[in-house]
Design a protein around this motif. Structure first.
Motif, PDB file in Angstrom:
ATOM      1  N   GLU A  34      50.149   8.840  52.491  1.00 19.50           N
ATOM      2  CA  GLU A  34      51.545   8.794  52.065  1.00 19.50           C
ATOM      3  C   GLU A  34      51.724   7.771  50.936  1.00 19.50           C
ATOM      4  O   GLU A  34      51.157   6.683  50.991  1.00 19.50           O
ATOM      5  N   ILE A  35      52.528   8.122  49.950  1.00 16.59           N
ATOM      6  CA  ILE A  35      52.856   7.196  48.867  1.00 16.59           C
ATOM      7  C   ILE A  35      53.889   6.197  49.393  1.00 16.59           C
ATOM      8  O   ILE A  35      54.880   6.583  50.012  1.00 16.59           O
ATOM      9  N   LYS A  36      53.628   4.918  49.151  1.00 13.56           N
ATOM     10  CA  LYS A  36      54.562   3.865  49.548  1.00 13.56           C
ATOM     11  C   LYS A  36      55.658   3.802  48.485  1.00 13.56           C
ATOM     12  O   LYS A  36      55.472   3.220  47.420  1.00 13.56           O
ATOM     13  N   THR A  37      56.774   4.417  48.786  1.00 14.10           N
ATOM     14  CA  THR A  37      57.839   4.564  47.784  1.00 14.10           C
ATOM     15  C   THR A  37      58.422   3.219  47.350  1.00 14.10           C
ATOM     16  O   THR A  37      58.849   3.071  46.207  1.00 14.10           O
ATOM     17  N   ASP A  38      58.421   2.229  48.235  1.00 15.69           N
ATOM     18  CA  ASP A  38      58.981   0.920  47.894  1.00 15.69           C
ATOM     19  C   ASP A  38      58.046   0.091  47.012  1.00 15.69           C
ATOM     20  O   ASP A  38      58.461  -0.893  46.405  1.00 15.69           O
ATOM     21  N   LYS A  39      56.790   0.491  46.909  1.00 17.13           N
ATOM     22  CA  LYS A  39      55.811  -0.245  46.100  1.00 17.13           C
ATOM     23  C   LYS A  39      55.322   0.565  44.904  1.00 17.13           C
ATOM     24  O   LYS A  39      54.425   0.143  44.193  1.00 17.13           O
ATOM     25  N   SER A  40      55.896   1.730  44.692  1.00 11.54           N
ATOM     26  CA  SER A  40      55.507   2.608  43.591  1.00 11.54           C
ATOM     27  C   SER A  40      56.616   2.639  42.551  1.00 11.54           C
ATOM     28  O   SER A  40      57.772   2.371  42.869  1.00 11.54           O
ATOM     29  N   LYS A  41      56.252   2.970  41.319  1.00 15.42           N
ATOM     30  CA  LYS A  41      57.227   2.920  40.232  1.00 15.42           C
ATOM     31  C   LYS A  41      56.987   4.069  39.258  1.00 15.42           C
ATOM     32  O   LYS A  41      55.841   4.397  38.941  1.00 15.42           O
ATOM     33  N   VAL A  42      58.086   4.669  38.786  1.00 16.80           N
ATOM     34  CA  VAL A  42      58.019   5.685  37.744  1.00 16.80           C
ATOM     35  C   VAL A  42      58.932   5.242  36.605  1.00 16.80           C
ATOM     36  O   VAL A  42      60.115   4.971  36.818  1.00 16.80           O
ATOM     37  N   VAL A  43      58.363   5.149  35.406  1.00 19.09           N
ATOM     38  CA  VAL A  43      59.111   4.757  34.210  1.00 19.09           C
ATOM     39  C   VAL A  43      59.193   5.971  33.287  1.00 19.09           C
ATOM     40  O   VAL A  43      58.194   6.665  33.086  1.00 19.09           O
ATOM     41  N   TRP A  44      60.375   6.240  32.733  1.00 18.60           N
ATOM     42  CA  TRP A  44      60.543   7.341  31.782  1.00 18.60           C
ATOM     43  C   TRP A  44      60.872   6.764  30.412  1.00 18.60           C
ATOM     44  O   TRP A  44      61.396   5.661  30.290  1.00 18.60           O
ATOM     45  N   LYS A  45      60.511   7.523  29.378  1.00 17.43           N
ATOM     46  CA  LYS A  45      60.869   7.136  28.017  1.00 17.43           C
ATOM     47  C   LYS A  45      61.198   8.399  27.243  1.00 17.43           C
ATOM     48  O   LYS A  45      60.408   9.338  27.193  1.00 17.43           O
ATOM     49  N   GLY A  46      62.411   8.424  26.669  1.00 18.78           N
ATOM     50  CA  GLY A  46      62.870   9.550  25.860  1.00 18.78           C
ATOM     51  C   GLY A  46      63.034   9.113  24.421  1.00 18.78           C
ATOM     52  O   GLY A  46      63.356   7.944  24.151  1.00 18.78           O
ATOM     53  N   TYR A  47      62.824  10.032  23.499  1.00 19.29           N
ATOM     54  CA  TYR A  47      62.808   9.692  22.076  1.00 19.29           C
ATOM     55  C   TYR A  47      63.858  10.492  21.314  1.00 19.29           C
ATOM     56  O   TYR A  47      64.096  11.659  21.588  1.00 19.29           O
ATOM     57  N   LYS A  48      64.467   9.817  20.348  1.00 24.22           N
ATOM     58  CA  LYS A  48      65.418  10.470  19.461  1.00 24.22           C
ATOM     59  C   LYS A  48      65.093  10.029  18.037  1.00 24.22           C
ATOM     60  O   LYS A  48      64.308   9.103  17.827  1.00 24.22           O
ATOM     61  N   VAL A  49      65.689  10.680  17.063  1.00 22.77           N
ATOM     62  CA  VAL A  49      65.406  10.384  15.665  1.00 22.77           C
ATOM     63  C   VAL A  49      65.645   8.906  15.355  1.00 22.77           C
ATOM     64  O   VAL A  49      64.878   8.281  14.625  1.00 22.77           O
ATOM     65  N   ILE A  69      67.506  14.742  19.593  1.00 24.57           N
ATOM     66  CA  ILE A  69      66.694  14.128  20.644  1.00 24.57           C
ATOM     67  C   ILE A  69      65.434  14.988  20.769  1.00 24.57           C
ATOM     68  O   ILE A  69      65.522  16.212  20.880  1.00 24.57           O
ATOM     69  N   TYR A  70      64.283  14.343  20.716  1.00 24.43           N
ATOM     70  CA  TYR A  70      63.026  15.094  20.773  1.00 24.43           C
ATOM     71  C   TYR A  70      62.870  15.802  22.120  1.00 24.43           C
ATOM     72  O   TYR A  70      63.365  15.332  23.146  1.00 24.43           O
ATOM     73  N   ASP A  71      62.183  16.937  22.092  1.00 22.80           N
ATOM     74  CA  ASP A  71      62.037  17.767  23.290  1.00 22.80           C
ATOM     75  C   ASP A  71      61.166  17.127  24.363  1.00 22.80           C
ATOM     76  O   ASP A  71      61.387  17.340  25.550  1.00 22.80           O
ATOM     77  N   ARG A  78      61.144  18.980  27.990  1.00 24.88           N
ATOM     78  CA  ARG A  78      62.388  19.156  28.752  1.00 24.88           C
ATOM     79  C   ARG A  78      63.025  20.523  28.559  1.00 24.88           C
ATOM     80  O   ARG A  78      63.719  21.025  29.443  1.00 24.88           O
ATOM     81  N   THR A  79      62.787  21.167  27.417  1.00 23.74           N
ATOM     82  CA  THR A  79      63.435  22.448  27.140  1.00 23.74           C
ATOM     83  C   THR A  79      62.948  23.550  28.077  1.00 23.74           C
ATOM     84  O   THR A  79      63.655  24.522  28.302  1.00 23.74           O
ATOM     85  N   GLY A 119      70.965  18.170  22.529  1.00 24.56           N
ATOM     86  CA  GLY A 119      70.423  17.468  21.368  1.00 24.56           C
ATOM     87  C   GLY A 119      69.075  17.955  20.890  1.00 24.56           C
ATOM     88  O   GLY A 119      68.420  17.298  20.079  1.00 24.56           O
ATOM     89  N   SER A 120      68.634  19.114  21.349  1.00 24.41           N
ATOM     90  CA  SER A 120      67.321  19.645  20.977  1.00 24.41           C
ATOM     91  C   SER A 120      67.415  20.474  19.702  1.00 24.41           C
ATOM     92  O   SER A 120      68.215  21.414  19.619  1.00 24.41           O
ATOM     93  N   THR A 121      66.579  20.163  18.721  1.00 23.27           N
ATOM     94  CA  THR A 121      66.541  20.946  17.482  1.00 23.27           C
ATOM     95  C   THR A 121      65.928  22.327  17.722  1.00 23.27           C
ATOM     96  O   THR A 121      66.020  23.186  16.855  1.00 23.27           O
ATOM     97  N   SER A 122      65.343  22.531  18.884  1.00 22.63           N
ATOM     98  CA  SER A 122      64.817  23.853  19.227  1.00 22.63           C
ATOM     99  C   SER A 122      65.954  24.837  19.512  1.00 22.63           C
ATOM    100  O   SER A 122      65.755  26.046  19.472  1.00 22.63           O
ATOM    101  N   PHE A 123      67.156  24.306  19.803  1.00 20.74           N
ATOM    102  CA  PHE A 123      68.280  25.162  20.161  1.00 20.74           C
ATOM    103  C   PHE A 123      69.504  24.979  19.274  1.00 20.74           C
ATOM    104  O   PHE A 123      70.355  25.849  19.214  1.00 20.74           O
TER     105      PHE A 123
END
Length: 192
Positions: A30-45, A180-182, A159-160, A167-171
């Motif tokens: 089992e993953i110890k949720t209190d000791k694990s971390k997920v970081v996200w990073k999104g990019y825009k122009v 905002i980059y895809d 994400r698309t 904010g996607s130039t694909s759409f």
């Protein structure tokens, strides 16, 4: 009576021998949720934003010490930025949770289910899994490293594919510096 005892002894010997050579079942950690971390990073122009998101539950499966599977459920309601404060943080966090982005009210969790794991080095694995975001599932491949009871992985997600189009130039045309980059990145540090 002698034949019956002899037959029972033979059956016991065959069963013992068969079990001795049977592979050990997968060990689920089992993953110890209190000791694990997920970081996200999104990019825009004009720059980027980053933040964290919590793991709701998950596990990694091992066979003879080698990674063979796993599953991670992400609590989308914890999605938040870490590079802003105050009013601006509140606005970005609210927008990311809205239907423009991840529709957290309707889709409070996302899920990654490992479908194929291949060793690519001593502690490294190439993992393919089914990633579900906003009820849409697509395969994704990424690298995972494991050292003792810790694992790290980096994922690049388009994400698309998951109907996150804002904010996607694909759409949309004419976004210029509002684009905002895809692709966005997730970096996870897991403890189990």
């Amino acid at each position: 009576m002698k034949n019956t005892m002899k037959n029972l002894a033979i059956v016991a010997l065959i069963a013992f021998t068969a079990l001795s050579f049977t592979k050990i079942a997968n060990e689920k950690k089992e993953i110890k949720t209190d000791k694990s971390k997920v970081v996200w990073k999104g990019y825009k122009v004009t720059g980027s934003h980053e933040g964290t998101i919590d793991i709701k539950s998950g596990f990694l499966s091992f066979n003879e010490g080698k990674l063979v599977g796993g599953e991670v459920v992400i609590d989308m309601t914890t999605l938040g930025s870490t590079d802003l404060q105050g009013e601006y943080k509140g606005k970005l966090d609210g927008h990311l949770k809205s239907d423009d982005f991840f529709g957290v009210e309707t889709h409070p969790t996302s899920k990654l289910v490992f479908t194929k794991v291949t060793a690519s080095g001593k502690n490294a694995y190439s993992v393919t899994g089914d990633l579900t975001i906003k009820g849409k599932t697509h395969p994704i491949t990424f690298m995972m490293s494991i050292y003792g009871n810790k694992a790290t992985a980096s994922l690049k997600i388009d994400r698309t594919k998951y109907d996150v189009r804002y904010g996607s130039t694909s759409f949309f045309d004419g976004l210029k510096d509002k684009a905002i980059y895809d692709e966005f990145d997730l970096v996870s540090d897991l403890e189990f």
